[in-house]
Motif scaffolding. Sequence first.
Motif, PDB file in Angstrom:
ATOM      1  N   THR A 160      -3.789   9.443 -25.099  1.00 17.18           N
ATOM      2  CA  THR A 160      -3.159  10.724 -25.426  1.00 17.18           C
ATOM      3  C   THR A 160      -3.828  11.864 -24.657  1.00 17.18           C
ATOM      4  OG1 THR A 160      -2.565   9.931 -27.636  1.00 17.18           O
ATOM      5  CG2 THR A 160      -2.588  12.322 -27.299  1.00 17.18           C
ATOM      6  N   ASP A 161      -5.160  11.853 -24.631  1.00 14.67           N
ATOM      7  CA  ASP A 161      -5.887  12.892 -23.903  1.00 14.67           C
ATOM      8  C   ASP A 161      -5.506  12.904 -22.428  1.00 14.67           C
ATOM      9  OD1 ASP A 161      -7.194  13.644 -26.202  1.00 14.67           O
ATOM     10  OD2 ASP A 161      -9.011  12.480 -25.779  1.00 14.67           O
ATOM     11  N   ARG A 162      -5.457  11.725 -21.834  1.00 16.73           N
ATOM     12  CA  ARG A 162      -5.106  11.631 -20.411  1.00 16.73           C
ATOM     13  C   ARG A 162      -3.653  12.015 -20.172  1.00 16.73           C
ATOM     14  NH1 ARG A 162      -9.002  10.025 -16.244  1.00 16.73           N
ATOM     15  NH2 ARG A 162     -10.647   8.882 -17.315  1.00 16.73           N
ATOM     16  N   GLN A 163      -2.791  11.561 -21.066  1.00 16.12           N
ATOM     17  CA  GLN A 163      -1.368  11.800 -20.877  1.00 16.12           C
ATOM     18  C   GLN A 163      -1.028  13.286 -20.929  1.00 16.12           C
ATOM     19  OE1 GLN A 163       0.830  10.130 -19.417  1.00 16.12           O
ATOM     20  NE2 GLN A 163       1.955   8.889 -20.915  1.00 16.12           N
ATOM     21  N   VAL A 164      -1.704  14.016 -21.793  1.00 17.85           N
ATOM     22  CA  VAL A 164      -1.459  15.451 -21.881  1.00 17.85           C
ATOM     23  C   VAL A 164      -1.765  16.120 -20.545  1.00 17.85           C
ATOM     24  CG1 VAL A 164      -2.229  17.606 -22.961  1.00 17.85           C
ATOM     25  CG2 VAL A 164      -1.782  15.595 -24.373  1.00 17.85           C
ATOM     26  N   GLY A 165      -2.841  15.672 -19.903  1.00 16.17           N
ATOM     27  CA  GLY A 165      -3.165  16.210 -18.584  1.00 16.17           C
ATOM     28  C   GLY A 165      -2.116  15.844 -17.545  1.00 16.17           C
ATOM     29  N   VAL A 166      -1.634  14.610 -17.598  1.00 16.95           N
ATOM     30  CA  VAL A 166      -0.630  14.152 -16.636  1.00 16.95           C
ATOM     31  C   VAL A 166       0.690  14.886 -16.836  1.00 16.95           C
ATOM     32  CG1 VAL A 166       0.754  12.164 -15.916  1.00 16.95           C
ATOM     33  CG2 VAL A 166      -1.696  11.888 -16.317  1.00 16.95           C
ATOM     34  N   LEU A 167       0.999  15.252 -18.076  1.00 17.36           N
ATOM     35  CA  LEU A 167       2.248  15.974 -18.358  1.00 17.36           C
ATOM     36  C   LEU A 167       2.311  17.322 -17.631  1.00 17.36           C
ATOM     37  CD1 LEU A 167       2.605  15.266 -22.193  1.00 17.36           C
ATOM     38  CD2 LEU A 167       4.181  14.509 -20.398  1.00 17.36           C
ATOM     39  N   GLU A 168       1.157  17.817 -17.207  1.00 14.16           N
ATOM     40  CA  GLU A 168       1.102  19.101 -16.515  1.00 14.16           C
ATOM     41  C   GLU A 168       1.310  18.984 -15.013  1.00 14.16           C
ATOM     42  OE1 GLU A 168      -1.963  21.678 -19.249  1.00 14.16           O
ATOM     43  OE2 GLU A 168      -2.836  20.262 -17.826  1.00 14.16           O
ATOM     44  N   LYS A 210      -5.634   3.870 -14.192  1.00 15.22           N
ATOM     45  CA  LYS A 210      -6.734   3.043 -13.693  1.00 15.22           C
ATOM     46  C   LYS A 210      -7.948   3.149 -14.605  1.00 15.22           C
ATOM     47  CE  LYS A 210     -10.005   2.930  -9.793  1.00 15.22           C
ATOM     48  NZ  LYS A 210     -10.170   3.079  -8.347  1.00 15.22           N
ATOM     49  N   ARG A 211      -8.346   4.353 -14.931  1.00 13.50           N
ATOM     50  CA  ARG A 211      -9.531   4.545 -15.763  1.00 13.50           C
ATOM     51  C   ARG A 211      -9.293   4.080 -17.202  1.00 13.50           C
ATOM     52  NH1 ARG A 211     -12.761   3.964 -11.902  1.00 13.50           N
ATOM     53  NH2 ARG A 211     -13.099   5.760 -10.532  1.00 13.50           N
ATOM     54  N   LEU A 212      -8.120   4.319 -17.730  1.00 14.18           N
ATOM     55  CA  LEU A 212      -7.827   3.875 -19.093  1.00 14.18           C
ATOM     56  C   LEU A 212      -7.910   2.352 -19.217  1.00 14.18           C
ATOM     57  CD1 LEU A 212      -4.878   6.291 -19.877  1.00 14.18           C
ATOM     58  CD2 LEU A 212      -7.049   6.202 -21.122  1.00 14.18           C
ATOM     59  N   LEU A 213      -7.378   1.659 -18.234  1.00 18.24           N
ATOM     60  CA  LEU A 213      -7.425   0.199 -18.258  1.00 18.24           C
ATOM     61  C   LEU A 213      -8.861  -0.299 -18.138  1.00 18.24           C
ATOM     62  CD1 LEU A 213      -4.337  -0.494 -15.980  1.00 18.24           C
ATOM     63  CD2 LEU A 213      -4.512  -1.004 -18.432  1.00 18.24           C
ATOM     64  N   GLU A 214      -9.647   0.329 -17.282  1.00 15.81           N
ATOM     65  CA  GLU A 214     -11.045  -0.074 -17.100  1.00 15.81           C
ATOM     66  C   GLU A 214     -11.879   0.176 -18.350  1.00 15.81           C
ATOM     67  OE1 GLU A 214     -11.384   0.829 -12.297  1.00 15.81           O
ATOM     68  OE2 GLU A 214     -12.119   2.292 -13.750  1.00 15.81           O
ATOM     69  N   GLU A 215     -11.601   1.287 -19.011  1.00 17.32           N
ATOM     70  CA  GLU A 215     -12.429   1.697 -20.150  1.00 17.32           C
ATOM     71  C   GLU A 215     -12.002   1.043 -21.458  1.00 17.32           C
ATOM     72  OE1 GLU A 215     -11.715   5.841 -19.888  1.00 17.32           O
ATOM     73  OE2 GLU A 215     -12.930   6.114 -18.066  1.00 17.32           O
ATOM     74  N   SER A 216     -10.896   0.318 -21.449  1.00 20.88           N
ATOM     75  CA  SER A 216     -10.329  -0.214 -22.691  1.00 20.88           C
ATOM     76  C   SER A 216     -11.193  -1.295 -23.335  1.00 20.88           C
ATOM     77  CB  SER A 216      -8.938  -0.788 -22.423  1.00 20.88           C
ATOM     78  OG  SER A 216      -9.017  -1.945 -21.594  1.00 20.88           O
ATOM     79  N   VAL A 242       0.826  -1.206   0.000  1.00 17.55           N
ATOM     80  CA  VAL A 242       0.000   0.000   0.000  1.00 17.55           C
ATOM     81  C   VAL A 242       0.860   1.254   0.000  1.00 17.55           C
ATOM     82  CG1 VAL A 242      -1.644   1.337   1.382  1.00 17.55           C
ATOM     83  CG2 VAL A 242      -2.000  -1.116   1.034  1.00 17.55           C
ATOM     84  N   GLN A 243       1.949   1.241   0.737  1.00 15.55           N
ATOM     85  CA  GLN A 243       2.832   2.404   0.753  1.00 15.55           C
ATOM     86  C   GLN A 243       3.447   2.647  -0.625  1.00 15.55           C
ATOM     87  OE1 GLN A 243       3.447   4.889   2.984  1.00 15.55           O
ATOM     88  NE2 GLN A 243       1.658   3.958   3.942  1.00 15.55           N
ATOM     89  N   THR A 244       3.753   1.589  -1.344  1.00 17.18           N
ATOM     90  CA  THR A 244       4.276   1.739  -2.700  1.00 17.18           C
ATOM     91  C   THR A 244       3.259   2.442  -3.591  1.00 17.18           C
ATOM     92  OG1 THR A 244       5.657  -0.233  -2.514  1.00 17.18           O
ATOM     93  CG2 THR A 244       5.121   0.509  -4.737  1.00 17.18           C
ATOM     94  N   VAL A 245       1.999   2.036  -3.462  1.00 18.43           N
ATOM     95  CA  VAL A 245       0.939   2.643  -4.268  1.00 18.43           C
ATOM     96  C   VAL A 245       0.682   4.081  -3.835  1.00 18.43           C
ATOM     97  CG1 VAL A 245      -1.485   2.508  -4.935  1.00 18.43           C
ATOM     98  CG2 VAL A 245      -0.146   0.406  -4.707  1.00 18.43           C
ATOM     99  N   ALA A 246       0.582   4.289  -2.520  1.00 12.71           N
ATOM    100  CA  ALA A 246       0.213   5.604  -1.988  1.00 12.71           C
ATOM    101  C   ALA A 246       1.277   6.664  -2.226  1.00 12.71           C
ATOM    102  CB  ALA A 246      -0.086   5.506  -0.496  1.00 12.71           C
ATOM    103  N   THR A 247       2.508   6.251  -2.406  1.00  9.52           N
ATOM    104  CA  THR A 247       3.580   7.220  -2.655  1.00  9.52           C
ATOM    105  C   THR A 247       3.890   7.357  -4.141  1.00  9.52           C
ATOM    106  OG1 THR A 247       5.242   5.482  -2.283  1.00  9.52           O
ATOM    107  CG2 THR A 247       4.657   6.879  -0.394  1.00  9.52           C
ATOM    108  N   GLY A 248       3.031   6.805  -4.978  1.00  2.00           N
ATOM    109  CA  GLY A 248       3.221   6.899  -6.415  1.00  2.00           C
ATOM    110  C   GLY A 248       2.690   8.212  -6.971  1.00  2.00           C
ATOM    111  N   PRO A 249       2.800   8.407  -8.288  1.00  4.36           N
ATOM    112  CA  PRO A 249       2.273   9.610  -8.939  1.00  4.36           C
ATOM    113  C   PRO A 249       0.749   9.511  -9.062  1.00  4.36           C
ATOM    114  CG  PRO A 249       3.194   8.143 -10.580  1.00  4.36           C
ATOM    115  CD  PRO A 249       3.464   7.504  -9.246  1.00  4.36           C
ATOM    116  N   THR A 250       0.041  10.090  -8.118  1.00  2.76           N
ATOM    117  CA  THR A 250      -1.389   9.846  -7.941  1.00  2.76           C
ATOM    118  C   THR A 250      -2.215  10.121  -9.192  1.00  2.76           C
ATOM    119  OG1 THR A 250      -1.119  10.413  -5.621  1.00  2.76           O
ATOM    120  CG2 THR A 250      -3.369  10.334  -6.473  1.00  2.76           C
ATOM    121  N   GLU A 251      -2.013  11.268  -9.815  1.00  2.00           N
ATOM    122  CA  GLU A 251      -2.801  11.595 -11.008  1.00  2.00           C
ATOM    123  C   GLU A 251      -2.523  10.611 -12.132  1.00  2.00           C
ATOM    124  OE1 GLU A 251      -5.167  13.840 -11.494  1.00  2.00           O
ATOM    125  OE2 GLU A 251      -5.048  14.423  -9.375  1.00  2.00           O
ATOM    126  N   ALA A 252      -1.273  10.222 -12.284  1.00  2.00           N
ATOM    127  CA  ALA A 252      -0.905   9.274 -13.337  1.00  2.00           C
ATOM    128  C   ALA A 252      -1.519   7.902 -13.074  1.00  2.00           C
ATOM    129  CB  ALA A 252       0.608   9.163 -13.439  1.00  2.00           C
TER     130      ALA A 252
END
Length: 266
Positions: free
Chosen positions: A236-244, A217-223, A202-212
């Motif tokens: 691409t749409d999601r990644q552009v947001g994450v790049l910010e 998570k949503r991209l995998l679910e919606e695929s 859980v600590q590995t997950v919780a200290t990750g890049p949350t927005e990414a």
Amino acid sequence: MTDRVTVAFEDSVARVTLDNPDLRNALTTDVSEGLVDAMETVADSDARCVVLGSTGSVFCAGGDVNTMMEGASQRESGEWDRETARAAVERTASAVTAVAACDVPTVAALEGSAYGAGAALALACDVVFASDEAAINFGFRRLGLAVDSGTSYFLPRIVGESTAKALVFTGETVEADRASELGLFDRVVPADEFEAELDSFVQTVATGPTEALSASKRLLEESWNRSLPEAVEAETDRQVGVLETDDHAEGVRAFVEGRDPEFDGE
């Protein structure tokens, strides 16, 4: 929120706990409504990971059998009301869908068994982290019921349609080793190491890049309902947001500097 479901926050982790061991943490009205409220509390927090656990020896026994008994008695006496029955089924399902709708990564912590709608509740989490003493069962048939609470959505996506049918038709209990082989349990650890291994994961997950991670998570679910070009466009749409995000900038700096990144979830 009812006292049958508790929420505690620590180090960016929200720990949501089903706390009705006398009824094996069944999805009674109190527990179902409490879980919905708990997930709303999480949504309004800064939590970067959610752990869904329970007290007692059973993770969740599924639907409320006492309510089912009342319904059976009402049917025999001619007092059964279809809309009341529908509301009860929807209330149970709402607890499962509230967990599935969570934007941040969710981890089901199974030290005991999950049955029926309780099994669906576990599968609604992104990762099922289980003790080697845990088990899972889709035995709706024992109560003369069809699957509900999202089971028809989650189960075949994990094990395939024919295996899902076999598990439902027989109502067999799937022990930890086989559950792992089928993909129902993502991590299985010895019972005496459960808490330590869970905390580390859980600590590995919780200290990750949350927005990414949330975007992934949503991209995998919606695929499932996308063609490859549609999936790439969505990525691409999601990644552009994450790049910010600040986390992306930190990840790049850390990579160039040859160190581990320190993500702050922003």
